[in-house]
Design a protein around this motif. Sequence first.
Motif, PDB file in Angstrom:
ATOM      1  N   ARG A 213       0.863  -1.189   0.000  1.00 48.80           N
ATOM      2  CA  ARG A 213       0.000   0.000   0.000  1.00 48.80           C
ATOM      3  C   ARG A 213       0.898   1.237   0.000  1.00 48.80           C
ATOM      4  O   ARG A 213       2.074   1.144   0.314  1.00 48.80           O
ATOM      5  N   SER A 214       0.296   2.400  -0.246  1.00 50.28           N
ATOM      6  CA  SER A 214       1.125   3.602  -0.217  1.00 50.28           C
ATOM      7  C   SER A 214       1.468   3.948   1.242  1.00 50.28           C
ATOM      8  O   SER A 214       0.701   3.666   2.160  1.00 50.28           O
ATOM      9  N   GLU A 216       1.514   6.787   2.521  1.00 46.20           N
ATOM     10  CA  GLU A 216       0.571   7.801   3.027  1.00 46.20           C
ATOM     11  C   GLU A 216      -0.652   7.122   3.634  1.00 46.20           C
ATOM     12  O   GLU A 216      -1.115   7.491   4.709  1.00 46.20           O
ATOM     13  N   GLU A 217      -1.159   6.124   2.942  1.00 44.93           N
ATOM     14  CA  GLU A 217      -2.346   5.399   3.432  1.00 44.93           C
ATOM     15  C   GLU A 217      -2.039   4.708   4.771  1.00 44.93           C
ATOM     16  O   GLU A 217      -2.828   4.750   5.711  1.00 44.93           O
ATOM     17  N   ARG A 221      -3.685   5.445   8.669  1.00 43.24           N
ATOM     18  CA  ARG A 221      -4.235   4.400   9.549  1.00 43.24           C
ATOM     19  C   ARG A 221      -3.501   4.364  10.883  1.00 43.24           C
ATOM     20  O   ARG A 221      -4.102   4.253  11.947  1.00 43.24           O
TER      21      ARG A 221
END
Length: 321
Positions: A213-214, A216-217, A221
Motif C-alpha cells: 500500500r502507499s 501515506e495510506e 491508519r
Amino acid sequence: MSVKIRTEEGAITMRGVDSLYADLNEACSPGSLLRRWEPLAKRTTLRVGGGAELYFEAADETDLRLALGLAGEHGVPWMVLGRGSNLLIRDGGIRGLVISLGREAFSMMVVQGERIAVGAGARLKHLAVEARRHGIAGLEFLEGIPGSVGGALRMNAGAMGSATFDRLESLRALDCNGHVVERARAELEVTYRHCPFFDTHVALSAVFLGEARSKEEIEIRMKSMNSKRWESQPSEPSAGCIFKNPAGMSAGRLIDEVGLKGTVIGGARVSEIHGNFIVNAGGSTAADVLKLIEVVRHRVFEARGILLETEVLIVGEEGSV
Ligand code: EPU
C-alpha cells in the motif's frame, strides 16, 4: 546456592544458581552480560517488582542456547524477559535465570517484497514503523503495543481488532533442548491471547506478511490508531490490560460499570481512563497491584457473577523489594 549431586558413575557435580553462574560466566562470549540479583522493575512497563537471581543478556543465539543448555544441566529454572510490558513481577523477585533478548542480534529486520523477517527481541513499534517505511500494510496496529515480537507471539497480542498471528507467516524458535525448530502459521494452535507452543519454546524470529500500500495510506491508519489509543488508554506506567476480555465483553467497560475506576491501594490505582488498566501512580509495589487485582475480581464477581482472568503474566516470589 549450589548443591553437590553424586551421579550414577560416582562423580560429584554441582547444581544450582552459583555453579550455573560460574559455568556460564566462563563459557559465554564477552558480548553477553551476566549479573547476580539484577533489579528488574526498571525493565518492566509497570515499574514494580524484585530482581532476577541471575540475569543474562545473551549476545546472540549461540549464547542463548548455551544459557538454556547450562540451566538445564544445573537444574535451574529459567524464563525469557521481553520488553516487560505484560508482566507483573512479585516483590521478592525471580528465582533462577532470567534471560533477556534485548541485544541487537535479536532485533534484526529484513524486508523482502511484502514480507518482513524480524528478531524476537525487536520492538513492535519498530516493526510497524519499518513496515510503513517499505509500504507494507497490515502491521499498523502493532505500533501502539509496548512490547517485543517474542512477547507478542507468546500471547498473540492484539489491538484495534487485529492480533499478532493474523499476519504471521512462519516462525523460528528454540525448544527446551536448545534445538532450533521452524513452524508455519498453519501448524500453530492459537487462541485469544495464548499460543501453547510458547509454553515450551522460546521465539527467535518471525516472518510477517503484509500487503503493498502507499506509505501515506499506512501513515493515516497508524495515526488514527495512535490517537484512539491516546484518548482511551492511560499514559502512566502500566502493564497494559490486566484482565482478558470475557467472551463478547470488554473487561474495561465491566470494571467501569461496577464503579471501580479510581480505586486505590498503596501506589496502585485503577485507571480513570480505562478500567482494565492498573497504573503505578507513584511508589507502587507489586503487592499493591496484586491486592488491587483481587479487589477488582471480587467486586466484579459479586456484582455480575463474572470471574475475570488475568491477561498479565504474574511471576516471581512474594516478599519485599
Ligand atoms: N469502555 C468503557 N469503559 C472503560 C473502558 C472501555 O466504557 O473503562 C468501553 C469503550 O468505550 C468501548 C468498549 O468499552 O466502547 C471497548 O473498549 P476498548 O476499545 O478500549 O477495547 P477493550 O476491549 O477494552 C481491547 C484490548 C486492548 C486494546 C483495545 C483497543 C483486551 C483485554 N484488551 O480493549 O488491549 O488496546 O482493545 O484495540 O483484549 C492489552 O491487551 O493489553 C490491551 C490494552
